[in-house]
Design a protein around this motif. Structure first.
Motif, PDB file in Angstrom:
ATOM      1  N   LYS A  25       0.838  -1.153  -0.025  1.00  0.00           N
ATOM      2  CA  LYS A  25      -0.096  -0.017   0.090  1.00  0.00           C
ATOM      3  C   LYS A  25       1.050   1.201   0.018  1.00  0.00           C
ATOM      4  CE  LYS A  25      -3.891   2.340   2.238  1.00  0.00           C
ATOM      5  NZ  LYS A  25      -4.844   2.104   3.359  1.00  0.00           N
ATOM      6  N   GLU A  28       2.560   1.591  -3.434  1.00  0.00           N
ATOM      7  CA  GLU A  28       1.461   2.084  -4.336  1.00  0.00           C
ATOM      8  C   GLU A  28       1.097   3.820  -4.308  1.00  0.00           C
ATOM      9  OE1 GLU A  28      -1.771  -0.725  -3.800  1.00  0.00           O
ATOM     10  OE2 GLU A  28      -1.250  -2.023  -5.263  1.00  0.00           O
ATOM     11  N   GLU A  29       0.946   4.192  -2.935  1.00  0.00           N
ATOM     12  CA  GLU A  29       0.830   5.611  -2.859  1.00  0.00           C
ATOM     13  C   GLU A  29       2.170   6.351  -3.275  1.00  0.00           C
ATOM     14  OE1 GLU A  29      -0.768   9.029  -1.741  1.00  0.00           O
ATOM     15  OE2 GLU A  29      -1.901   7.118  -1.981  1.00  0.00           O
ATOM     16  N   GLU A  30       3.201   5.774  -2.957  1.00  0.00           N
ATOM     17  CA  GLU A  30       4.463   6.461  -3.375  1.00  0.00           C
ATOM     18  C   GLU A  30       4.671   6.546  -4.881  1.00  0.00           C
ATOM     19  OE1 GLU A  30       9.178   6.252  -2.846  1.00  0.00           O
ATOM     20  OE2 GLU A  30       8.276   4.834  -1.959  1.00  0.00           O
ATOM     21  N   ASN A  31       4.220   5.430  -5.564  1.00  0.00           N
ATOM     22  CA  ASN A  31       4.073   5.574  -7.185  1.00  0.00           C
ATOM     23  C   ASN A  31       3.028   6.515  -7.450  1.00  0.00           C
ATOM     24  OD1 ASN A  31       4.825   4.467  -9.463  1.00  0.00           O
ATOM     25  ND2 ASN A  31       3.132   2.934  -9.403  1.00  0.00           N
ATOM     26  N   ARG A  32       1.975   6.542  -6.790  1.00  0.00           N
ATOM     27  CA  ARG A  32       0.719   7.452  -7.474  1.00  0.00           C
ATOM     28  C   ARG A  32       1.540   8.783  -7.244  1.00  0.00           C
ATOM     29  NH1 ARG A  32      -2.134  11.167  -5.494  1.00  0.00           N
ATOM     30  NH2 ARG A  32      -1.425  10.881  -3.349  1.00  0.00           N
ATOM     31  N   LYS A  33       2.141   9.475  -6.271  1.00  0.00           N
ATOM     32  CA  LYS A  33       2.749  10.593  -6.020  1.00  0.00           C
ATOM     33  C   LYS A  33       3.736  10.965  -6.915  1.00  0.00           C
ATOM     34  CE  LYS A  33       1.922  11.028  -1.041  1.00  0.00           C
ATOM     35  NZ  LYS A  33       2.596  10.998   0.118  1.00  0.00           N
ATOM     36  N   LYS A  35       4.032   9.419  -9.931  1.00  0.00           N
ATOM     37  CA  LYS A  35       3.450   9.754 -11.339  1.00  0.00           C
ATOM     38  C   LYS A  35       2.732  11.019 -11.536  1.00  0.00           C
ATOM     39  CE  LYS A  35       2.279   4.868 -12.458  1.00  0.00           C
ATOM     40  NZ  LYS A  35       1.156   4.068 -12.734  1.00  0.00           N
ATOM     41  N   GLN A  36       2.243  11.456 -10.302  1.00  0.00           N
ATOM     42  CA  GLN A  36       1.594  13.018 -10.220  1.00  0.00           C
ATOM     43  C   GLN A  36       2.990  14.111 -10.508  1.00  0.00           C
ATOM     44  OE1 GLN A  36      -1.741  13.771 -10.324  1.00  0.00           O
ATOM     45  NE2 GLN A  36      -0.769  15.875 -11.046  1.00  0.00           N
TER      46      GLN A  36
END
Length: 54
Positions: A25, A28-33, A35-36
């Motif tokens: 989790k 995945e959050e780090e990856n989302r950040k 990508k943003q």
């Protein structure tokens, strides 16, 4: 929840410990950040290129 979703989750997370799921989790959050951040920088870079051409 559909059966397909249940079995997809079961096959993905079966046997994973709580620590592994917590780490997943977090990743995945780090990856989302990231990508943003990439999207923002890419947009900024495109704007700079357009301004240079004018």
């Amino acid at each position: 929840m559909s059966e397909a979703t249940f079995y997809a989750w079961k096959s993905k997370y079966a046997g994973a410990s709580v620590a592994e799921l917590t780490r997943l989790k977090h990743l995945e959050e780090e990856n989302r950040k990231l990508k943003q951040m990439f999207a923002d920088l890419s947009l900024e870079n495109q704007a700079i290129e357009i301004l240079r051409k004018k």
